[in-house]
Each structure stands twice: as structure tokens, then as C-alpha cells.
Design an enzyme around this catalytic site. Sequence first.
Site, PDB file in Angstrom:
ATOM      1  N   ASP A  86      28.902 -36.946 -95.944  1.00 40.63           N
ATOM      2  CA  ASP A  86      29.349 -36.128 -94.829  1.00 40.63           C
ATOM      3  C   ASP A  86      30.759 -35.628 -95.098  1.00 40.63           C
ATOM      4  OD1 ASP A  86      30.901 -38.446 -94.357  1.00 40.63           O
ATOM      5  OD2 ASP A  86      29.411 -39.251 -92.972  1.00 40.63           O
ATOM      6  N   SER A  87      31.555 -35.455 -94.046  1.00 39.68           N
ATOM      7  CA  SER A  87      32.898 -34.892 -94.211  1.00 39.68           C
ATOM      8  C   SER A  87      33.805 -35.782 -95.049  1.00 39.68           C
ATOM      9  CB  SER A  87      33.534 -34.643 -92.843  1.00 39.68           C
ATOM     10  OG  SER A  87      33.480 -35.807 -92.040  1.00 39.68           O
TER      11      SER A  87
END
Length: 531
Positions: free
Chosen positions: A321-322
Site C-alpha cells: 500500500d502507501s
Amino acid sequence: MKNPTHRGRRGRHRRRWTATALLLGVPAAVVPYLLFAQEDSQAATVDGDAYYRLVSVRSGKVLDVKSFSTADGTRIQQYADQSTANQQWKLKDAGDGYYELVNRNSGKVLGIAGNSTAKAAAAEQQTDSSATSQEWRIDEVSGSDAVTLTSRRSGQVLDVSGGSTAQGAAVIQYPGHGGANQQWKLVRATGVPDQAHTAGVLAQVHTAGRVKDLGNTVQYSWPGVYFEGRVRGTGVGIVLNDSAADYDVQVDGTTVATLVTPGNTTHWVNGLSNSTHTVRLVKRNDTPGSTSTFGGFVAASGGAVLSKPAARNRQIEFIGDSLTVGYGNLSNSRTCTGDQLRRKTNSDVSYGALTARQLNADYQINGYSGRGMVRNYNGGTPDVNYRTFYDRALLNVAGDVWQNPGTWRPQVVVINLGTNDFSTAIKPGEQWTPDNFAATYRDAYVGFVQKLRTRYGADTTIVAVGAGQYASHVQQVVRARNDAGDSRVRYWSLDDSGLDFLGCDWHYSAHDDRLIADRLTPFIAALPTGW
């Protein structure tokens, strides 16, 4: 070929010409130019297999298709001579002394926008339709080696707008007035340019990223995609069409430019030593709603694009993810505006990129901010999750599937998904309850690992990263796979001691990414990869 009607104009005399080279007694400085023997009684002929550069007498710049585009409607401009395929034209006989100008890069012809007869109508490249606005009569300017090009449809000549000498000045049609901005020298292009635009971008650059190969360009969406090439000469151009992402340009290992949403352009790095250079272009941030386009590297005049660098023997894929993207990792504040977040995200210094480079491995950063294995941040957009997008090359194209060219077989895949799944409480109305969500996450994780195993085979080691609230669930997934006989699924506990979380919105900072990479690298190096 019929003799066209003579249309003399004051200050010039049109002669028929042939592509007969004067091979004896030509000064060396004149050799590059195609010299034409005047023959008032014979039809004009050219070498139909040759390509030419059209050099403006006024500016010394050449007729150029903007940004190496292959699209219909791309405007024609004057530009410094780079000896590239978008500046080279074949003269295709259209009959009666007229020719089509066929661009070497795109295969399209020079025409007038809208088939117009208006004064100052723009020149552009178009698909060949045999329209008269795509056909040009070539007239010699008396007493010089220059020519004019007259539109069969409008009777106007090819002109650099306003008599400009500026880089990128528009080329138009305009009534003939004898000005030097309406006169062109035909310079024969010697040899075949060693550029991506004649052989395809992927013949010229090395990349391990998920790209869609369109021949003269490649498209992509994931963060951290990089392209590596080699050039000889004093400059290199980077051909891009991207109004959403930022890029770093690195020459010989040093970042020489950061391009912020560069748009449709060729960015030039000039002033290099006249030698061989390595060039690397890397996409810094995640722009899942947009498609990025790269058109290759081009060498400055007198230089050449060389054979591409060899692929590395080691390959690592990072899924996440981020935190995997490098979200806001260059920020010095946890509070960031949207624009600050975009400028301060750099996947090239994320823990994945740093780990791969320490191990001399090619890599993919397949990170998507805000997505979880089954649940996105705060339960948003519940109809999709990370797994919805994983197979795509272009994240914003529903149903798109990346076509692995057969060269991507990572020995190691690192999965770090769970932060978004567990970082916020399940809200009323979501499809899960606090009691069943963890089991749903584990089941999805097991299925995803099995998908990777089927795709990459039994020899790939899959590293499942655990941290915080989801660590115990990842450990259960790893045990389940090991119990099923898959010993190459390994658990790695992400130790967050010493991390400052100073990136935007409490994400990893660049300091944190380096620290994680320093911890992950020896773990991967010790895996049974054969490295």
C-alpha cells in the site's frame, strides 16, 4: 510525370530539379547537403528511398513533429536538429511534381489542419488520405540551394510563423513573400538513426516495470517504474507524455533533473561530456487514476542511443500500500497538502527500491495507496481492494491485464498488506463484523499467496511482512502455507524501533525507508534464492 504549370513569383525562379549528386569537386562542408542538378526540361525526381531533414534558412532549425508523437493532429514545429526520426521525412511522389512528406517516426504525412485554405492555418501530421492539402510542390529558390514547398490545395507555402527563430515555433501555411522563413534546405539523412523511434522503445531501454508496449511508446501506471538506457554524446532527450506524475532523471548515477508533471514534452539534458553515459528515468509517485507514456531516449545531434543495459539476474517484486509506495517520505512534516504529498512522495527511495539496489536486483514497486487485502482505508470503496488491481498494467483501465513478456520471474516477492485493513475500526454498515473480519483477511491472504505461487512457480520465495495489528494474522497465513507443504513462504517481522514516521500522515520517512531496507536486505540475502 507531367510538367506543372510554372508559377513564377517576384524575387525567385522555380526550376525543376533532380536528386543528382555532384560527386566531384564538392567542398567537404557541403557534403551533407543533397545538391540538385538543374534541368529545366525534365521532371523533378528524388530518391524515394531516402529520408531528408528540412532545415529552415532563417533559423537553421529543422521541421519537427512535436514530442515524437505518432498521433494524428500533432502540430509541426521547428526545432534544433537532433538527427532523430521525428525530424526526418521521405518525399513520396504524388504526381504532377507534388510530393507527400512522410515522417520517419510516425509514418504519417505533413498536412494542413482541417484541409484549410486559410492564411496561417497550422501544419500537422495526419494519416495519409491523399488529400491535396497533404501534397507539396518543391520549387527551387533562384541562386541558392534552398527550396519552397507549396500546398497543392491552397497555393500557399510552408512557413515558420512570424519569421520566428525560436525553438518550437509553429509551422503554418502562408502566402509566399520570398522570406527566408519560407525557404528550406533539403539535407539528406545519412544512415539509420540509432533511436527507439525506429525500433521500438523496449529495444532501446531496459525496464522491469509493468508496461504496455505500443512500439514507439510504452504506457504504465504503477509507481517506481524505471527505464535505463545508454547514450553517446553531449546531450540526451527524455520523451514523455504525463501530466500527473513526477520523475527523476539520472545521468551516470546522479540526479540531474526532477520533472514535475512534465506533460507532453521532450526534456533535454545538455552539456554532458562527449562520451558514453548511462541514463535512468524513474517515476516518483503513484498516480493510479492516470496513464503515463514514455517515448524513449534520444541523443543530441552528433550522438547516438546505444544498446540497452543488460537486465539484472536478480528480481524482487514488492506488493503493498502507501507504505510500500513511499507516500510522502521526503516530507519534514506529518501534515501535508495534496500538492505537498505529490511532490514529497518518491518511490525511488522507498524501502523496496533501496533493498533491491543493495542486492543489485531489478524490481517492481506494485504499491497502491489506500488499498488493503480486503478492506481499504477506513472502509472506503468497498467494492474494490488491492487484489482488484493487482493484475493490471494500467490501473485506471478496468479489465486491463499486464502481459508479462516472459522475462519477469522474481526470485523473491515481498507482500506488505494489512495496514489499511486493520488501522481503523469496522463501522456499522460495512460487509464485515469485528468478529469475522480477521478470518476474511486471512482467507484472502492465503488465496493471494496461492495465486502468486501458481504464477511464479515453486522456486519463488514469498515473504509475508507482519507489523502492528495484522502481524499475528500474517503469521497464521504463513503457518498455514508451510503446513500445506509450501516451505518457501516466509514471515518477516517489520521492526519499527527507531522509526520516526515523519512522512506525510504518519507514514515512513526517507530515514525510516533506509532503516527498513537495511533490516530487510540481510533477511532476503539469506533466503534460499541461489544468489
